[in-house]
Design a protein around this motif. Structure first.
Motif, PDB file in Angstrom:
ATOM      1  N   GLY A  21       0.791  -1.227   0.000  1.00  0.00           N
ATOM      2  CA  GLY A  21       0.000   0.000   0.000  1.00  0.00           C
ATOM      3  C   GLY A  21       0.823   1.277   0.000  1.00  0.00           C
ATOM      4  O   GLY A  21       1.897   1.340  -0.581  1.00  0.00           O
ATOM      5  N   GLU A  22       0.307   2.309   0.668  1.00  0.00           N
ATOM      6  CA  GLU A  22       0.944   3.619   0.691  1.00  0.00           C
ATOM      7  C   GLU A  22       0.975   4.164   2.112  1.00  0.00           C
ATOM      8  O   GLU A  22       0.160   3.788   2.955  1.00  0.00           O
ATOM      9  CB  GLU A  22       0.175   4.602  -0.200  1.00  0.00           C
ATOM     10  CG  GLU A  22       0.136   4.206  -1.659  1.00  0.00           C
ATOM     11  CD  GLU A  22      -0.799   5.101  -2.463  1.00  0.00           C
ATOM     12  OE1 GLU A  22      -1.895   5.413  -1.963  1.00  0.00           O
ATOM     13  OE2 GLU A  22      -0.429   5.487  -3.577  1.00  0.00           O
ATOM     14  N   ILE A  23       1.912   5.069   2.352  1.00  0.00           N
ATOM     15  CA  ILE A  23       1.972   5.778   3.622  1.00  0.00           C
ATOM     16  C   ILE A  23       1.247   7.106   3.435  1.00  0.00           C
ATOM     17  O   ILE A  23       1.500   7.835   2.477  1.00  0.00           O
ATOM     18  CB  ILE A  23       3.428   6.039   4.046  1.00  0.00           C
ATOM     19  CG1 ILE A  23       4.171   4.707   4.225  1.00  0.00           C
ATOM     20  CG2 ILE A  23       3.489   6.843   5.343  1.00  0.00           C
ATOM     21  CD1 ILE A  23       5.653   4.881   4.468  1.00  0.00           C
ATOM     22  N   VAL A  24       0.339   7.418   4.332  1.00  0.00           N
ATOM     23  CA  VAL A  24      -0.411   8.667   4.261  1.00  0.00           C
ATOM     24  C   VAL A  24       0.248   9.695   5.182  1.00  0.00           C
ATOM     25  O   VAL A  24       0.385   9.466   6.378  1.00  0.00           O
ATOM     26  CB  VAL A  24      -1.875   8.463   4.675  1.00  0.00           C
ATOM     27  CG1 VAL A  24      -2.624   9.797   4.647  1.00  0.00           C
ATOM     28  CG2 VAL A  24      -2.558   7.458   3.756  1.00  0.00           C
ATOM     29  N   ILE A  25       0.674  10.823   4.601  1.00  0.00           N
ATOM     30  CA  ILE A  25       1.312  11.886   5.374  1.00  0.00           C
ATOM     31  C   ILE A  25       0.410  13.114   5.327  1.00  0.00           C
ATOM     32  O   ILE A  25       0.103  13.623   4.245  1.00  0.00           O
ATOM     33  CB  ILE A  25       2.703  12.227   4.813  1.00  0.00           C
ATOM     34  CG1 ILE A  25       3.591  10.977   4.844  1.00  0.00           C
ATOM     35  CG2 ILE A  25       3.355  13.354   5.614  1.00  0.00           C
ATOM     36  CD1 ILE A  25       4.931  11.162   4.161  1.00  0.00           C
ATOM     37  N   SER A  26      -0.034  13.571   6.489  1.00  0.00           N
ATOM     38  CA  SER A  26      -0.950  14.709   6.562  1.00  0.00           C
ATOM     39  C   SER A  26      -0.318  15.858   7.329  1.00  0.00           C
ATOM     40  O   SER A  26       0.542  15.659   8.198  1.00  0.00           O
ATOM     41  CB  SER A  26      -2.258  14.290   7.257  1.00  0.00           C
ATOM     42  OG  SER A  26      -2.888  13.246   6.557  1.00  0.00           O
ATOM     43  N   SER A  27      -0.758  17.056   7.002  1.00  0.00           N
ATOM     44  CA  SER A  27      -0.320  18.248   7.731  1.00  0.00           C
ATOM     45  C   SER A  27      -1.527  19.139   7.970  1.00  0.00           C
ATOM     46  O   SER A  27      -2.393  19.284   7.107  1.00  0.00           O
ATOM     47  CB  SER A  27       0.741  19.010   6.934  1.00  0.00           C
ATOM     48  OG  SER A  27       1.198  20.134   7.678  1.00  0.00           O
ATOM     49  N   LYS A  28      -1.584  19.717   9.169  1.00  0.00           N
ATOM     50  CA  LYS A  28      -2.694  20.586   9.562  1.00  0.00           C
ATOM     51  C   LYS A  28      -2.104  21.795  10.283  1.00  0.00           C
ATOM     52  O   LYS A  28      -1.474  21.641  11.328  1.00  0.00           O
ATOM     53  CB  LYS A  28      -3.651  19.822  10.461  1.00  0.00           C
ATOM     54  CG  LYS A  28      -4.974  20.503  10.711  1.00  0.00           C
ATOM     55  CD  LYS A  28      -5.880  19.569  11.501  1.00  0.00           C
ATOM     56  CE  LYS A  28      -7.251  20.182  11.730  1.00  0.00           C
ATOM     57  NZ  LYS A  28      -8.120  19.286  12.520  1.00  0.00           N
ATOM     58  N   ILE A  29      -2.282  22.981   9.701  1.00  0.00           N
ATOM     59  CA  ILE A  29      -1.633  24.191  10.213  1.00  0.00           C
ATOM     60  C   ILE A  29      -2.645  25.317  10.377  1.00  0.00           C
ATOM     61  O   ILE A  29      -3.465  25.566   9.488  1.00  0.00           O
ATOM     62  CB  ILE A  29      -0.490  24.630   9.274  1.00  0.00           C
ATOM     63  CG1 ILE A  29       0.587  23.548   9.220  1.00  0.00           C
ATOM     64  CG2 ILE A  29       0.111  25.954   9.734  1.00  0.00           C
ATOM     65  CD1 ILE A  29       1.728  23.840   8.263  1.00  0.00           C
TER      66      ILE A  29
END
Length: 228
Positions: free
Chosen positions: A213-221
């Motif tokens: 699968g894939e790695i999910v990288i999120s950012s919240k600023i």
């Protein structure tokens, strides 16, 4: 009298400054972004755990199992820096049903596999050469920091876009950013599990037993812009 005048001037200046500061209008928005990354290596935590009626018996079984694992890893041509012992212990246990003591020796080994095409072969070989427990499997990226930086930049752009969209409907615009704060963001591992040894985990090589699968990288600023 002079001191009194200076005090009045100081207080007046402070009041004017406070009023000017309070007159700054702001708009607060939260920018978000999500990117998906294909992992390029995997960390596998395995364990050799053996039981015996005596400490010597448990340790001997344990040592034989660990020896088989280490020899197999060398056979797979893994760099010695890519695997290491996490912990090892020898415990004395009391069985209240049989009223006798037994001993358990175990060792946890962390293995980093950089060639994912060898994943199936590695897992099967480990199960056949000494390990009887898999404590964790986590697919990861060697460029995680670069991807996190990209996610942050996209989150900032998303915040600016949102702010402009909101104030545009009011015939206003935004000025400089007055405050920027980041929420705690962690990449989501695609596969992280704990399982006991089971013969069905051994593949005959004709089946695919896991989806990388894939790695999910999120950012919240959170960004506070000056409102004009």
């Amino acid at each position: 009298m002079k001191n009194v005048i200076l005090l009045v001037v100081f207080l007046f200046s402070a009041l004017v400054f406070a009023q000017e500061k309070q007159e700054i209008s702001t708009i607060n928005v939260i920018g978000e972004s999500t990117i998906k990354v294909i992992p390029d290596y995997v960390v596998i935590i395995v364990r050799v755990e053996e039981m015996g009626n005596t400490a010597e018996e448990a340790k001997k079984k344990h040592d034989n199992g660990v020896d088989g694992v280490l020899k197999f890893l060398k056979k797979m041509k893994l760099d010695s820096k890519d695997y290491s012992t996490q912990f090892m212990n020898l415990n004395k246990m009391y069985d209240y049903n049989t009223k006798v003591y037994h001993y358990t020796a175990n060792q946890s080994i962390s293995i980093v596999l950089k060639d994912l095409t060898k994943y199936e072969k590695l897992i099967q070989g480990l199960l056949e050469n000494g390990i009887n427990r898999i404590d964790g499997i986590q697919f990861m990226s060697s460029e995680i920091e670069k991807h996190q930086t990209t996610a942050r930049k996209l989150a900032i752009l998303n915040a600016k876009s949102k702010a402009l969209e909101y104030v545009g409907e009011l015939g206003q615009t935004i000025g400089k950013a007055l405050l920027i704060s980041e929420f705690q963001n962690n990449p989501s591992p695609m596969y992280n599990t704990k399982m006991a040894f089971n013969e069905t985990l051994i593949s005959d090589g004709s089946m695919e037993t896991i989806a990388i699968g894939e790695i999910v990288i999120s950012s919240k600023i959170n960004v506070s812009f000056e409102l004009k």
